[in-house]
Write a protein that holds these residues in place. Structure first.
Motif, PDB file in Angstrom:
ATOM      1  N   LYS A  92       0.851  -1.188   0.000  1.00 36.29           N
ATOM      2  CA  LYS A  92       0.000   0.000   0.000  1.00 36.29           C
ATOM      3  C   LYS A  92       0.888   1.241   0.000  1.00 36.29           C
ATOM      4  O   LYS A  92       1.816   1.341   0.803  1.00 36.29           O
ATOM      5  N   ILE A  93       0.589   2.173  -0.887  1.00 39.40           N
ATOM      6  CA  ILE A  93       1.369   3.406  -1.024  1.00 39.40           C
ATOM      7  C   ILE A  93       0.407   4.580  -0.921  1.00 39.40           C
ATOM      8  O   ILE A  93      -0.646   4.590  -1.566  1.00 39.40           O
ATOM      9  N   SER A  94       0.757   5.568  -0.131  1.00 43.09           N
ATOM     10  CA  SER A  94      -0.033   6.798  -0.087  1.00 43.09           C
ATOM     11  C   SER A  94       0.902   7.989  -0.026  1.00 43.09           C
ATOM     12  O   SER A  94       2.012   7.905   0.512  1.00 43.09           O
ATOM     13  N   PHE A  95       0.465   9.095  -0.597  1.00 45.94           N
ATOM     14  CA  PHE A  95       1.258  10.329  -0.565  1.00 45.94           C
ATOM     15  C   PHE A  95       0.351  11.503  -0.895  1.00 45.94           C
ATOM     16  O   PHE A  95      -0.660  11.369  -1.593  1.00 45.94           O
ATOM     17  N   ASN A 353       3.087  23.136 -18.813  1.00 48.63           N
ATOM     18  CA  ASN A 353       3.901  22.836 -17.631  1.00 48.63           C
ATOM     19  C   ASN A 353       3.116  23.013 -16.344  1.00 48.63           C
ATOM     20  O   ASN A 353       2.035  23.594 -16.332  1.00 48.63           O
ATOM     21  N   ASP A 354       3.698  22.513 -15.270  1.00 46.94           N
ATOM     22  CA  ASP A 354       3.187  22.694 -13.903  1.00 46.94           C
ATOM     23  C   ASP A 354       4.302  22.368 -12.922  1.00 46.94           C
ATOM     24  O   ASP A 354       5.240  21.630 -13.257  1.00 46.94           O
ATOM     25  N   ILE A 355       4.178  22.876 -11.709  1.00 43.61           N
ATOM     26  CA  ILE A 355       4.958  22.366 -10.588  1.00 43.61           C
ATOM     27  C   ILE A 355       4.322  21.040 -10.178  1.00 43.61           C
ATOM     28  O   ILE A 355       3.099  20.944 -10.021  1.00 43.61           O
ATOM     29  N   HIS A 356       5.138  19.998 -10.033  1.00 40.55           N
ATOM     30  CA  HIS A 356       4.671  18.697  -9.561  1.00 40.55           C
ATOM     31  C   HIS A 356       5.386  18.395  -8.249  1.00 40.55           C
ATOM     32  O   HIS A 356       6.608  18.283  -8.224  1.00 40.55           O
ATOM     33  N   LYS A 357       4.631  18.281  -7.170  1.00 37.49           N
ATOM     34  CA  LYS A 357       5.224  18.155  -5.833  1.00 37.49           C
ATOM     35  C   LYS A 357       4.548  17.026  -5.073  1.00 37.49           C
ATOM     36  O   LYS A 357       3.338  16.834  -5.149  1.00 37.49           O
ATOM     37  N   ILE A 358       5.352  16.256  -4.305  1.00 38.12           N
ATOM     38  CA  ILE A 358       4.819  15.203  -3.444  1.00 38.12           C
ATOM     39  C   ILE A 358       5.408  15.335  -2.055  1.00 38.12           C
ATOM     40  O   ILE A 358       6.507  15.865  -1.876  1.00 38.12           O
ATOM     41  N   TRP A 359       4.690  14.812  -1.058  1.00 37.54           N
ATOM     42  CA  TRP A 359       5.188  14.787   0.326  1.00 37.54           C
ATOM     43  C   TRP A 359       4.339  13.784   1.114  1.00 37.54           C
ATOM     44  O   TRP A 359       3.345  13.265   0.628  1.00 37.54           O
ATOM     45  N   GLY A 360       4.763  13.497   2.330  1.00 40.55           N
ATOM     46  CA  GLY A 360       3.993  12.612   3.203  1.00 40.55           C
ATOM     47  C   GLY A 360       3.851  11.206   2.660  1.00 40.55           C
ATOM     48  O   GLY A 360       2.783  10.593   2.761  1.00 40.55           O
ATOM     49  N   LEU A 361       4.952  10.641   2.140  1.00 45.36           N
ATOM     50  CA  LEU A 361       4.905   9.296   1.569  1.00 45.36           C
ATOM     51  C   LEU A 361       4.865   8.241   2.668  1.00 45.36           C
ATOM     52  O   LEU A 361       5.625   8.307   3.632  1.00 45.36           O
ATOM     53  N   GLU A 362       3.974   7.249   2.507  1.00 45.90           N
ATOM     54  CA  GLU A 362       3.908   6.109   3.413  1.00 45.90           C
ATOM     55  C   GLU A 362       3.771   4.835   2.581  1.00 45.90           C
ATOM     56  O   GLU A 362       2.944   4.772   1.660  1.00 45.90           O
ATOM     57  N   VAL A 363       4.584   3.826   2.912  1.00 45.02           N
ATOM     58  CA  VAL A 363       4.529   2.535   2.242  1.00 45.02           C
ATOM     59  C   VAL A 363       4.336   1.472   3.322  1.00 45.02           C
ATOM     60  O   VAL A 363       5.199   1.307   4.191  1.00 45.02           O
ATOM     61  N   VAL A 364       3.222   0.785   3.265  1.00 45.44           N
ATOM     62  CA  VAL A 364       2.897  -0.205   4.300  1.00 45.44           C
ATOM     63  C   VAL A 364       2.360  -1.469   3.635  1.00 45.44           C
ATOM     64  O   VAL A 364       2.066  -1.491   2.435  1.00 45.44           O
ATOM     65  N   LEU A 365       2.219  -2.515   4.430  1.00 41.94           N
ATOM     66  CA  LEU A 365       1.611  -3.747   3.955  1.00 41.94           C
ATOM     67  C   LEU A 365       0.092  -3.654   4.057  1.00 41.94           C
ATOM     68  O   LEU A 365      -0.436  -3.074   5.018  1.00 41.94           O
TER      69      LEU A 365
END
Length: 513
Positions: A92-95, A353-365
């Protein structure tokens, strides 16, 4: 070597394989759980910046990982390099993310690939670091293989090109053909899944890395219910559906940066791969927009072998000189699950174009224990007891179905207080802060907080939990460290609680007994 865990098509085979895994006492599911806030201007040690056809534009900031600026023809990507995630029971991946600040292109990709393969990033632009690009001799510099070891690419496609099947001198890629009349507004704001890397089909341009990556499914988040799909087709067996049929239409592109879930521009992605009892995974993708979480792709069955078509082929399969499009060819693609995954992210811009930004990544089972925040309020100089398990759960039952969630499945002995940096406290059952001391009783499952004398304000501590260890052969791996929950916070508000004396009542000095 490919994962044999899900190759069998019987539940008995699956049962026996996982039973063998459970006899290993150490953590066997890899680096679960993994979290990365991406809120530092310094590159995390486990992250690498792969080089591609163009310079890598990714920048680490205090407000998230900026994959691209709002500038034309940019590409940014990262790979979580020294973290391996065992594939046996899914992932499971969330961001959180934001796409904003420019003219509207192209989007963000998330990709999973074989951890045993040294990664070479795929093409930029419409490929978002995942798929390949063919071209004729006049544009030979545009040719690029897709991601090495690729298993699955998920695009939050704000422009719509990731799914397409261009046939031009400078760009040729299998994919979805536009319906009659073109894509119009339905072509943008899609969630699209592309499949695994293919092998060599010929020596005329369709070599290893220039085949496969077929569009598995694609779904609009914008198209109003009732719109016809115009006859468009996937390049696997089945029809293409860009009509969500859901009145909750929203744009994948956030339009602004915000970390506030109450803001209309807030976006968060949830990706889940859960084992299917007959092999492969069920894939679900959800997007949160403001406070609403919408399922975009629901339990798509990604089998371990698929029949697909290579389209956008030149006439006579002559990729070097032919300018005319020829017939599509049909092939079987091996989509066996690797033993372990690595994860990467990409984003592109082009003529827009755009700014593409990610944060708060969580990878769990999937079906890891779940701990939820707890709150309490007390008067100063008084202790308080809290039951953290009142809203927490762990699981029991097989991972290839939907196991049962209950607080009764929590292993009380595996409670852990956490330090500020997320590490386990020296004494996992007791931790002292400047506000007071938190203690945990493993027999009752109760946390007690004793504030420092005279303290008022808020005291907080983080903790995590884990499910019970079941006997080997029960197909229940929830006692493995990989199934430990993400952290949750216990907050205690300590108030003065001043007693106001009623002047109408007699004082003790005047009272008569």
């Amino acid at each position: 070597m490919k994962n044999t865990f899900l190759k069998g098509y019987s539940k008995l085979t699956v049962f026996l394989l996982l039973a063998a895994v459970q006899t290993v006492s150490a953590q066997v599911y890899g680096d679960f759980p993994y979290t990365q806030s991406f809120n530092s201007a310094t590159k995390p040690a486990e992250i690498i910046l792969p080089t591609g056809a163009t310079a890598n534009a990714a920048v680490f900031t205090t407000t998230g990982l900026e994959l691209t600026p709002a500038t034309n023809s940019k590409f940014g990507a990262i790979i979580i390099d020294n973290k391996k995630f065992n594939s046996a029971v899914g992932i499971k991946i969330s961001f959180e993310y934001a796409i904003y600040g420019g003219t509207g292109a192209d989007g963000i990709s998330v990709f999973l690939f074989d951890a045993a393969v040294t990664p070479t990033i795929g093409t930029n632009g419409r490929g978002m670091g995942y798929s390949y690009l063919r071209a004729n001799d006049s544009y030979s510099g545009n040719r690029r293989e897709g991601l090495s070891g690729a298993y699955l690419g998920i695009a939050l496609d704000s422009y719509g090109n990731f799914k397409g099947d261009p046939f031009q001198g400078d760009a040729r890629l299998n994919g979805v053909s536009a319906p009659s009349g073109g894509w119009a507004n339905s072509g943008s704001s899609h969630v699209t899944l592309r499949g695994a890397r293919g092998g060599a089909l010929d020596n005329k341009g369709r070599g290893a890395g220039y085949t496969g990556y077929p569009v598995l499914t694609t779904q609009s988040t914008l198209t109003p219910a009732g719109t016809s799909n115009g006859g468009a087709k996937l390049n696997i067996l089945g029809s293409y559906d860009y009509n969500s049929g859901d009145p909750d239409n929203f744009n994948i592109r956030s339009g602004a940066y915000t970390t506030d879930p109450n803001n209309v521009n807030y976006r968060k992605a949830f990706i889940e791969l859960v084992p299917n009892a007959s092999g492969g995974y069920n894939i679900t993708v959800k997007i949160q927009h403001q406070n609403t979480v919408r399922t975009i792709i629901n339990n798509y069955w990604y089998k371990q072998s698929i029949l697909y078509t290579e389209n956008s082929n030149p006439e006579n399969s002559d990729y070097n000189t032919s300018l005319n499009e020829g017939a599509a060819t049909t092939h079987t693609l091996n989509t066996a699950i690797p033993n372990s995954f690595k994860i990467g992210f990409g984003a592109s811009t082009g003529g827009l174009n755009d700014i593409h930004k990610i944060w708060g990544l969580e990878v769990v089972l999937p079906y890891a224990a779940e701990a939820v925040a707890d709150n309490a309020t007390i008067c100063k100089n008084n202790p308080v007891t809290i039951n953290p398990y009142a809203n927490d759960v762990a699981y029991t039952g097989p991972t290839y179905a939907i196991p049962t969630a209950s607080s009764s499945n929590i292993d009380y002995s595996q409670f852990r207080f956490l330090n500020a940096d997320g590490t386990t406290a020296a004494n996992p059952f007791s931790i002292t802060t400047t506000e007071g001391t938190f203690t945990y009783d493993s027999a009752s499952g109760i946390v007690t907080f004793n504030p420092v004398k005279g303290f008022t304000g808020k005291a907080e501590v983080s903790y995590n939990i884990k499910g019970k260890t079941y006997p080997a052969g029960t197909f229940q791996p929830y006692g493995d460290e990989g199934f430990r929950s993400k952290k949750a916070v216990i907050s205690v508000t300590v108030s003065k609680c001043q007693v106001i004396t009623n002047p109408m009542l007699p004082s003790k000095s005047n009272a008569k007994y």
